[in-house]
Enzyme design. Structure first.
Site, short mmCIF file in Angstrom:
data_model
loop_
_atom_site.label_atom_id
_atom_site.label_comp_id
_atom_site.label_asym_id
_atom_site.label_seq_id
_atom_site.Cartn_x
_atom_site.Cartn_y
_atom_site.Cartn_z
N GLY A 101 0.81 -1.21 0.00
CA GLY A 101 0.00 0.00 0.00
C GLY A 101 0.84 1.26 0.00
O GLY A 101 0.35 2.35 -0.33
N ASP A 102 2.12 1.12 0.35
CA ASP A 102 3.09 2.22 0.28
C ASP A 102 4.00 2.09 -0.93
O ASP A 102 4.23 3.06 -1.65
CB ASP A 102 3.97 2.23 1.53
CG ASP A 102 3.26 2.74 2.77
OD1 ASP A 102 2.70 3.84 2.72
OD2 ASP A 102 3.26 2.03 3.79
N THR A 103 4.54 0.91 -1.17
CA THR A 103 5.57 0.77 -2.19
C THR A 103 5.02 0.82 -3.61
O THR A 103 5.69 1.33 -4.52
CB THR A 103 6.37 -0.53 -1.98
OG1 THR A 103 5.48 -1.64 -1.95
CG2 THR A 103 7.14 -0.48 -0.67
#
Length: 412
Positions: A182-184
């Site tokens: 969800g970040d990368t």
């Protein structure tokens, strides 16, 4: 200790002013840095990026100086420490920005605006500037969202972007993906957006605002659920470890773990059975043709599972590797001793003063034949490059003395 090794790679010469923290933003700028960009990380005077204190720390690092998390996603960058809440600190940034091609931040919407460092303010000072942002639900400049003020982390993006809803045991509850995708994933989308906008700015002389919403990026890589819903009116749920359409295409047991096998085409399926000394299975009506197998999914999975469970992962690799699409499910300990990842420089050493020289971070997956990319050195100590960076961008000693006196930058 300063980061920032010698610049090389296809993005050599690109200058990035990095206001990011935690994972999404730093992972974006880490990839730009690996590819040759000069990345100057702007941190607060006290503490800096929160990931500096997140660990894990090597047992020999008694001063807790080198967080593995921070080193992994900030390697090769430079660090300047600036008090962005002071007028002098804001003045410094405004004077620094025209020397850079890109500004990147991942604050909540409106934070940079309130500091006096909005896109509009900085673009007026430097029209070719590319200003890039990652937020949970985007920025109003590119599309109003009812959730624009909501904070978000990886787990929220996975949940709302559709990924979690199709992950987990078949028929069971939704499950979070292990790594922080969800970040990368948004970080990688933003890196692509930045490079695209820089190319456009160099062609037109005009920069632009670029942003990626974390939830949008997760949905982007879950594209299959969109066409399943639109074309076939399906609402897929957790699917376990097997593909909903293709067979066999999933995870199968071994005597000492698990392996991945993907043989949906008939030639591959026949080769798989031959390699497992199980060609006679094709004589059974339920397994004889692709159509028959599609109508007997559970039976096919059960029969193949019984066959693979009789062998170890190494035995299956010897039989199936290079014959059919196959791979063992590997732990990081196995990855660390695997010839492929060594040959591809995917576990890169970091030389950290006072610590063993065998500490490693994930390498750069993008390989270039002429302009190599890769890890360019360790992450910097907080503010280690403040004086050097400011002087290299033309600031006089008088400027630095005035900003030190005002508390905008560290004292020497």
């Amino acid at each position: 200790m300063s980061g920032g090794g010698e610049a090389s790679g296809p993005l050599a010469g690109l200058k990035v002013l990095d206001f990011t923290q935690a994972l999404a933003g730093p992972f974006c700028t880490q990839n730009l840095c690996d590819l040759g960009a000069e990345v100057v990380k702007v941190e607060g005077l006290r503490g800096g990026d929160l990931s500096r204190n997140s660990g894990p720390f090597h047992e020999a690092d008694t001063e807790r100086r080198y967080s593995g998390y921070f080193q992994s996603i900030n390697r090769g960058k430079k660090s300047i420490a600036v008090d962005l809440k002071s007028p002098a600190g804001v003045e410094l940034i405004k004077r620094l920005v025209p020397s850079f091609d890109v500004v990147v931040e991942n604050f909540r919407v409106g934070v940079m605006d309130r500091l006096g460092l909005s896109y509009e303010t900085l673009a007026a000072l430097h029209p070719p500037l590319v200003y890039a942002a990652i937020r949970g639900f985007g920025d109003p400049r590119t599309g109003e969202s009812p959730y624009v003020e909501w904070p978000a982390y990886d787990v929220v993006a996975q949940a709302m972007g559709g990924m979690m809803g199709i992950t987990g045991p078949a028929g069971g509850p939704p499950t979070k993906i292990g790594p922080g995708v969800g970040d990368t994933v948004p970080a990688l989308y933003l890196a692509l957006g930045i490079v695209s906008a820089v190319l456009d700015a160099r062609r037109t002389g005009v920069g632009q605002f670029v942003d990626v919403a974390m939830a949008d990026a997760v949905l982007g890589v879950c594209e299959r659920i969109v066409h399943q819903y639109s074309f076939a009116h399906q609402v897929p749920g957790p699917e376990g470890s097997h593909h909903p359409f293709l067979l066999p295409f999933g995870i199968y047991p071994a005597a000492d773990g698990f392996v991945a096998i993907a043989c949906p085409g008939d030639p591959f399926f026949r080769a798989l059975l031959a390699a497992l000394d199980a060609g006679a299975v094709l004589e059974e009506p339920a397994f004889a043709t692709p159509k028959a197998r599609a109508g007997n999914r559970a039976a096919v999975i059960e029969r193949l599972s019984a066959l693979t469970a009789a062998f170890t992962k190494a035995q299956l690799q010897a039989r199936l590797g290079g014959v059919v699409p196959f791979g063992p499910v590997m732990t990081i300990e196995e990855i660390a001793h695997d010839a492929h990842f060594a040959a591809r420089a995917m576990l890169e050493p970091l030389a950290l003063p006072g610590l063993p020289d065998t500490l490693r971070v994930a390498g750069q997956p993008i390989k270039f034949a002429r302009t190599p990319a890769g890890v360019r050195g360790p992450a910097p100590d907080l503010g280690a490059d403040t004086t050097a960076v400011l002087k290299s961008h033309g600031f006089a000693d008088d400027d630095l003395a005035r900003w030190r006196e005002a508390g905008a930058i560290p004292t020497e």
